[in-house]
Design an enzyme around this catalytic site. Structure first.
Site, PDB file in Angstrom:
ATOM      1  N   ASP A 266       1.120  -1.406   0.226  1.00 22.52           N
ATOM      2  CA  ASP A 266      -0.133   0.524   0.338  1.00 22.52           C
ATOM      3  C   ASP A 266       0.653   1.389  -0.042  1.00 22.52           C
ATOM      4  O   ASP A 266       2.094   1.388   0.625  1.00 22.52           O
ATOM      5  CB  ASP A 266      -0.909  -0.363   1.574  1.00 22.52           C
ATOM      6  CG  ASP A 266      -1.963   0.802   0.684  1.00 22.52           C
ATOM      7  OD1 ASP A 266      -2.938   0.571   1.479  1.00 22.52           O
ATOM      8  OD2 ASP A 266      -1.771   1.927   0.237  1.00 22.52           O
TER       9      ASP A 266
HETATM   10  C1  GLC Z   1      -4.686   4.704   0.010  1.00 19.55           C
HETATM   11  C2  GLC Z   1      -5.043   3.391  -0.754  1.00 19.55           C
HETATM   12  C3  GLC Z   1      -5.349   2.436  -1.136  1.00 19.55           C
HETATM   13  C4  GLC Z   1      -4.993   2.894  -2.565  1.00 19.55           C
HETATM   14  C5  GLC Z   1      -3.250   3.520  -2.260  1.00 19.55           C
HETATM   15  C6  GLC Z   1      -3.572   4.350  -3.963  1.00 19.55           C
HETATM   16  O1  GLC Z   1      -3.847   4.684   0.358  1.00 19.55           O
HETATM   17  O2  GLC Z   1      -5.165   2.773   0.746  1.00 19.55           O
HETATM   18  O3  GLC Z   1      -6.519   1.655  -1.442  1.00 19.55           O
HETATM   19  O4  GLC Z   1      -5.210   2.348  -3.854  1.00 19.55           O
HETATM   20  O5  GLC Z   1      -3.295   4.611  -1.552  1.00 19.55           O
HETATM   21  O6  GLC Z   1      -4.005   5.316  -3.590  1.00 19.55           O
END
Ligand code: GLC
Length: 734
Positions: A266
């Site tokens: 993430d």
């Molecule tokens: C965010 C979310 C994730 C997302 C990523 C990119 O923090 O937790 O679901 O795909 O970052 O935006």
């Protein structure tokens, strides 16, 4: 003669050159070659620097390819219910492109509420076409984290409280996306069941609850859906961040489940080079950002899997074989997507996409209460329909965090109702105001609440019926990433407004647009209630089609609505259980999540998991099985009749729950192990046939760390919802 000689020489040299180039044409560029051959050869040609560069971001949403070898970059994009607008190379904010306004699909609670895997396949195929068209080879979705409390800000992005329902919906979604040559990236693996303290909360949960509740949807996505990517979650599990957690990634995901895709962190989920190298992470994204607002300070060259990794490789601290495994997985992803032979061009914002979005939305809308046939309201039945509530006009595709969308269009409920009933028969008043959607700010009403209520009451007074359209929205502390809700109550003074409307007119129906359960102090006062989710671009059309009776509602709740917040299992065990204490959290509810808890503790929910009404009625026949005695490797064939005993065609999501009354371990009273959505004409009867593998009735044995089916009695029940059982039948397992 001379001319001939030159011609012959010319032909010879061209064919020689062609043979040379053909002989030298690298296998990895030949789309007809088996992917594993292409992977091995490309890997063998890459330098150490090129390999390391491939394992971390080069921009907000992309990572390096190998230009020297003609291997393209990896481009990811959010999100689970629509393709996020292009952002700047290094900024979260939109880049202002003019060709990236997408189709917004319903949020995934709505898809789960359809109880229809065919809708999930249509959904994946369609959103995958939009991702393909936008040249994204990784779609950062779907999310399948389990609904553990009604306060989790991101419940709207997931598929509810039951692991079996989530499993049956996520598999076709992933298959549909990947048909387009786009990788689904199933998230957030694992135990990211709240937004509170999400970047670091350290979750402790029993092995049984981990395997029986929180992992099944991910396991199905990998083993059946063949997902090509998985996203690690922010939180910790047993003291180690999930983006580099050996037990979750190397043991369970890559060894037990044989996952051959890419583990992507993430954004900002990586905190340590040693762990990132050795614990199963393949691609590091978004380091030193919080996945929403902070744009990050560390340059890409200083990511944990960048120079620190390269230095460790050169000093012999890290083995190149582990690096090669990461790179193989990323190459495999590229050859499955951008460099695959058969990926289509995709499609963007087409009439077919609108129709798909609307169909999925219509099948997800849940009719919760309908006294005296309040609904449907056929066109022409009333002269004056008052539409009250900010959610009748507010955009609900914008906000909520990373799943926020820039859309080509969004039909609001008010617009859909006007198109359906005609503007002469619809009046509108806002009723309440929630203020603009601002990150990290509790935004309350900026406008004078009393004047809004007075205006709404005046509008309601002389209407034939009132449609209150409220619920939650994507504001911070509502249905939004980055924070949890602070209570289960409807915000922005809606309960007070509903009470005022009821004084003026007793015919008030409540239509909730939300992704979470809410308290309903007015539940006995209003004649009709509809749970209508976040439905995307076609919201107003889907809602108008269902309320007018053009479509008969068939959705059922993918999570329980508790009567009060501390009826919820996780909440009832206090702060250590949710939201955690001093950075630690223990899932004391264990395997008793959702209806499993309500059944076991004999707590009546406000509305039960699997509940939803129709404009028609259904009669269930007695459940029977093909025999009485089964061995653990057999499949139980279940059947029962279902009759549409009403006057209109309709669909019913029939459910079968399984119990092991004399288990040697604590087990929930019953667990969903099969469901089928059946379309029946008025008066039609069908025999429903379902199959349940005996091995799927097992519990996770913590002693043997494997699944166990005990010999003895099992009870199967057919039901219209988790608290509306129709009949039961006993079987014996040898
Ligand atoms: C965010 C979310 C994730 C997302 C990523 C990119 O923090 O937790 O679901 O795909 O970052 O935006």
């Amino acid at each position: 003669m001379r001319v001939t000689r030159i011609t012959i020489f010319g032909i010879l040299s061209i064919s020689l050159f062609l043979n040379f180039t053909r002989a030298q044409k690298p296998v990895y560029l030949d789309v007809k070659q088996p992917i594993e051959k292409r992977v091995e050869q490309a890997l063998s040609l890459m330098t150490l620097d090129e390999k390391v560069a491939m394992c971390h971001a080069q921009s907000k949403f992309s990572s390096k390819g190998v230009p020297r070898l003609g291997i393209p970059e990896v481009w990811t994009d959010d999100g689970p219910h629509g393709i996020r607008e292009e952002v700047f190379w290094d900024k979260w904010s939109g880049a202002g492109w003019t060709n990236d306004s997408c189709t917004a699909f319903p949020a995934l609670t709505s898809l789960a509420a359809s109880f229809n895997p065919q809708m999930a396949l249509l959904y994946g195929k369609t959103i995958g076409e939009e991702a393909r068209y936008r040249n994204k080879n990784v779609l950062l979705g779907p999310g399948v984290n389990i609904y553990r409390t009604p306060l989790n800000g991101r419940n709207f992005e997931y598929m509810g409280e039951d692991p079996y329902l989530s499993s049956r919906i996520v598999v076709p979604y992933v298959q549909g996306v990947q048909q387009n040559g786009v990788a689904a990236c199933v998230k957030h693996f694992a135990l990211n069941n709240q937004e509170a303290d999400r970047m670091s909360v350290d979750v402790e949960v029993s092995d049984r609850a981990l395997h029986e509740i929180y992992l099944p949807a991910f396991k199905a996505a990998v083993e059946e859906g063949k997902a090509w990517a998985i996203m690690g979650s922010y939180n910790q599990f047993r003291g180690v961040h999930c983006c580099h957690n050996d037990l979750l990634l190397n043991k369970i995901l890559k060894t037990d489940w044989k996952f051959d895709g890419v583990v992507i962190s993430d954004w900002g989920g990586v905190h340590n080079t040693d762990q990132a190298v050795n614990n199963g992470l393949d691609l590091e994204m978004g380091t030193s950002t919080n996945g929403l607002t902070t744009d990050g300070t560390s340059p890409y060259s200083e990511y944990y899997l960048a120079n620190p990794y390269l230095r460790g490789l050169k000093s012999g601290k890290y083995s190149e074989s582990v690096l090669n495994d990461k790179v193989r997985r990323i190459l495999r992803l590229i050859f499955r997507t951008t460099m695959s032979a058969d990926h289509p061009f995709g499609k963007f914002v087409s009439p077919e996409h609108s129709e798909a979005s609307r169909k999925i939305a219509e099948e997800g809308i849940v009719l919760l209460k309908n006294n005296k046939q309040f609904f449907p309201i056929p066109v022409g039945k009333y002269q004056k329909i008052a539409v009250i509530g900010e959610n009748a006009t507010r955009s609900l595709v914008i906000g909520g965090g990373s799943s926020s969308l820039k859309v080509a269009y969004e039909v609001s409920p008010l617009k859909g109702l006007i198109q359906k009933y005609g503007k002469d028969h619809i009046t509108f008043s806002k009723g309440y105001a929630s203020g603009e959607n601002e990150y990290n700010k509790e935004v309350g009403s900026q406008q004078n609440a009393d004047s809004l209520i007075n205006a709404a009451v005046a509008t309601a007074k002389d209407a034939d019926v009132v449609l209150f359209i409220g619920g939650l929205n994507k504001n911070h502390f509502q249905d939004s990433e980055g924070a949890d809700r602070k209570s289960m109550d409807l915000p922005f003074g809606q309960d007070k407004l509903i009470a005022a409307l009821l004084k003026a007119n007793k015919n008030v129906a409540v239509i909730l647009l939300s992704g979470n359960a809410v308290s309903m102090p007015w539940v006995n006062e209003v004649p009709a209630i509809v749970q209508a989710w976040y439905l995307g671009s076609e919201a107003g059309n889907a809602i108008a089609n269902v309320l007018s009776g053009e479509v008969n509602p068939s959705g059922k709740l993918p999570f329980s609505f508790p009567k009060k917040l501390d009826d919820n299992a996780a909440i009832s065990f206090g702060q250590i259980s949710y939201p955690g204490l001093d950075g630690k959290e223990e899932y004391k509810d264990d395997i008793l999540v959702g209806y499993r808890w309500f059944d076991t503790k004999k707590i009546t929910p406000l509305f039960a998991f699997g509940y939803g009404l129709s404009y028609t009625t259904f009669e269930y026949g007695k459940i029977t099985t093909d025999k009485k005695l089964y061995t653990p490797d057999e499949t139980v064939k279940v059947s029962f009749t279902l009759k549409n005993t009403g006057k209109v065609d309709g669909a019913e999501a029939t459910q079968v729950y399984v119990s092991e009354p004399k288990a040697t371990v604590m087990r929930p009273v019953k667990e969903l192990k099969a469901f089928k959505k059946v379309f029946l004409k008025a008066g039609e009867t069908q025999t429903i046939e379902l199959e349940i593998k005996v091995k799927d009735m097992a519990f996770y044995n913590e002693t043997t760390q494997s699944w166990t089916v005990e010999p003895g009695e099992f009870v199967l029940r057919n039901a219209a919802s988790s608290n509306d059982v129709k009949s039961s039948v006993s079987i014996q397992i040898k």
